[in-house]
Design an enzyme around this catalytic site. Sequence first.
Site, PDB file in Angstrom:
ATOM      1  N   ASP A  51       0.819  -1.227   0.000  1.00  0.00           N
ATOM      2  CA  ASP A  51       0.000   0.000   0.000  1.00  0.00           C
ATOM      3  C   ASP A  51       0.848   1.271   0.000  1.00  0.00           C
ATOM      4  O   ASP A  51       0.461   2.293   0.560  1.00  0.00           O
ATOM      5  CB  ASP A  51      -0.954   0.042   1.212  1.00  0.00           C
ATOM      6  CG  ASP A  51      -1.764  -1.225   1.336  1.00  0.00           C
ATOM      7  OD1 ASP A  51      -2.212  -1.715   0.302  1.00  0.00           O
ATOM      8  OD2 ASP A  51      -1.932  -1.726   2.463  1.00  0.00           O
ATOM      9  N   HIS A  86      -4.119  -2.455  -6.055  1.00  0.00           N
ATOM     10  CA  HIS A  86      -3.595  -1.117  -6.305  1.00  0.00           C
ATOM     11  C   HIS A  86      -4.767  -0.197  -6.524  1.00  0.00           C
ATOM     12  O   HIS A  86      -5.734  -0.586  -7.179  1.00  0.00           O
ATOM     13  CB  HIS A  86      -2.856  -1.064  -7.634  1.00  0.00           C
ATOM     14  CG  HIS A  86      -1.582  -1.796  -7.656  1.00  0.00           C
ATOM     15  ND1 HIS A  86      -0.633  -1.669  -6.693  1.00  0.00           N
ATOM     16  CD2 HIS A  86      -1.081  -2.624  -8.579  1.00  0.00           C
ATOM     17  CE1 HIS A  86       0.389  -2.417  -7.030  1.00  0.00           C
ATOM     18  NE2 HIS A  86       0.142  -3.013  -8.159  1.00  0.00           N
TER      19      HIS A  86
HETATM   20  P1  GDP Z   1      -0.347   0.131  -3.762  1.00  0.00           P
HETATM   21  O1  GDP Z   1      -0.956  -1.187  -3.526  1.00  0.00           O
HETATM   22  O2  GDP Z   1       1.092   0.178  -3.337  1.00  0.00           O
HETATM   23  O3  GDP Z   1      -0.571   0.676  -5.115  1.00  0.00           O
HETATM   24  O4  GDP Z   1      -1.034   1.128  -2.770  1.00  0.00           O
HETATM   25  P2  GDP Z   1      -2.527   1.679  -2.679  1.00  0.00           P
HETATM   26  O5  GDP Z   1      -3.380   1.281  -3.777  1.00  0.00           O
HETATM   27  O6  GDP Z   1      -2.992   1.451  -1.305  1.00  0.00           O
HETATM   28  O7  GDP Z   1      -2.184   3.218  -2.879  1.00  0.00           O
HETATM   29  C1  GDP Z   1      -2.207   4.069  -1.882  1.00  0.00           C
HETATM   30  C2  GDP Z   1      -3.303   5.088  -2.021  1.00  0.00           C
HETATM   31  O8  GDP Z   1      -2.660   6.334  -2.071  1.00  0.00           O
HETATM   32  C3  GDP Z   1      -4.160   5.067  -3.268  1.00  0.00           C
HETATM   33  O9  GDP Z   1      -5.463   5.481  -2.912  1.00  0.00           O
HETATM   34  C4  GDP Z   1      -3.513   6.071  -4.199  1.00  0.00           C
HETATM   35  O10 GDP Z   1      -4.406   6.711  -5.095  1.00  0.00           O
HETATM   36  C5  GDP Z   1      -3.009   7.055  -3.220  1.00  0.00           C
HETATM   37  N1  GDP Z   1      -1.786   7.751  -3.581  1.00  0.00           N
HETATM   38  C6  GDP Z   1      -0.678   7.302  -4.253  1.00  0.00           C
HETATM   39  N2  GDP Z   1       0.265   8.250  -4.271  1.00  0.00           N
HETATM   40  C7  GDP Z   1      -0.256   9.317  -3.601  1.00  0.00           C
HETATM   41  C8  GDP Z   1       0.250  10.604  -3.245  1.00  0.00           C
HETATM   42  O11 GDP Z   1       1.381  10.964  -3.541  1.00  0.00           O
HETATM   43  N3  GDP Z   1      -0.571  11.400  -2.513  1.00  0.00           N
HETATM   44  C9  GDP Z   1      -1.822  11.042  -2.135  1.00  0.00           C
HETATM   45  N4  GDP Z   1      -2.559  11.896  -1.426  1.00  0.00           N
HETATM   46  N5  GDP Z   1      -2.338   9.833  -2.424  1.00  0.00           N
HETATM   47  C10 GDP Z   1      -1.551   8.989  -3.154  1.00  0.00           C
END
Ligand code: GDP
Length: 433
Positions: A12, A40
């Site tokens: 995440d 994701h």
């Molecule tokens: P993954 O499994 O590693 O892709 O992680 P997630 O899907 O849980 O992504 C983390 C969350 O953070 C998602 O809702 C993304 O849209 C969001 N996200 C990713 N990068 C950023 C950022 O730089 N800032 C903010 N505010 N949200 C982000």
Amino acid sequence: MVKAVVGANWGDEGKGKITDMLAQNADVVVRFQGGANAGHTIKNKYGKFALHTLPSGVFNANTVNIIGNGVALNIPILVSEIEGIVSKGVPKPIILISERAQIIMPYHIKFDEYEEERLAGKSFGSTKSGIAPFYSDKFAKIGFQVSDLWDTEENLKEKIASVSVQKNIILEHLYHKPLIDVEETFKTLMQYKEMIAPYVCDVSSYLNDAIKEHKTILLEGQLGTLKDCDHGIYPMVTSSNTIAAYGGVGCGIPPYEIKQVISVCKAYSSSVGAGEFVSEIEDEAVADELRHRGGDGGEYGATTGRPRRMGWFDCVASKYGCRLQGTTDVAFTVLDVLGYLDEIPVCTGYEINGEVTTEFPVTRLLKVAKPVYETLPGWKCDITGIREYEKLPENCRKYIEFIEKKIEYPITMISNGPARDDIIYRKSPLSSH
Ligand code: GDP
């Protein structure tokens, strides 16, 4: 050139966003491990999507999206994800599935459910996607490869019957549940065959040709180092290897072709499910505020909707996480979220039995580790929209540079918002390129 985008923490970290961003210039995006147990979240011009099985390149019409042999393939979920994105206006993506990928069988999901039920409060916090029973069967050599779907009816039924013998004993005597029906399982497999027939091929050959043609290939990791089955917080880990080194195994390319490893690190910590989490925020109100403000719409599981456990940035875990990934670049994400804080604690060491260390220990010692914090001043403003490193507030740059020094890997990308173009590129003094 082959690049890997992987997680340095507990998952995440925002890998989906970074992969989606890099996928714009990639010819091929590959999933090489894991299954539909994590997801994701990607936000782009088509809307907001939670992908569980599909590679993040599916939003680019010209990108080839590959499910490698290392993936735990849930065929109905894959197909419903394809239908889901197409129904929201995304052009039908190009997808290839390895004929050597193994299939999550209906009974894998049942075994996951029954085992969690049996363990009750002592469970591993499984998402009940069948991942652990799947990988157990794969390594016990009783799994079904995609290519088996093209075997003769007689052979396939014989294999199902043979696998059922031992499984049915457990179903009957341990779980007291209905037994596996050979005919029914065969029918399900024939439905699976129809669903994926258009996509199946020899992925390893395809990728090796693509490498010869100098295509840009992105390997997309799921979860992060600390959930790696060997190098993570065992046993509270996933059942596959989440590190870039597995990338070659999981899609059939030579390990030396992976030239760049982008480790995604979140500017604070979060973890899903049970397991050791040294920098977890103890004050529930403080954790709740960060959870609520975190990510894009809060820190809740993309697959399960479960609230994530929240923590401060952990330099010990992240340095280890980056090292095991073989990091060439760190993408430091979700930094914009911290703009509300007056001060930001950063975990810089673990105190274990009276001694402070910066080396991430084995689980036995992790259980007694206490976090050592240093507190940095916050920047108290919204940094979204900034595109140049020098334009970030001084305290924000100090936070980044402090962490870079502690983790000893170059932070070359900073993500300050969920959208593709919310990114700041930075020349790091630690960069070799
Ligand atoms: P993954 O499994 O590693 O892709 O992680 P997630 O899907 O849980 O992504 C983390 C969350 O953070 C998602 O809702 C993304 O849209 C969001 N996200 C990713 N990068 C950023 C950022 O730089 N800032 C903010 N505010 N949200 C982000």
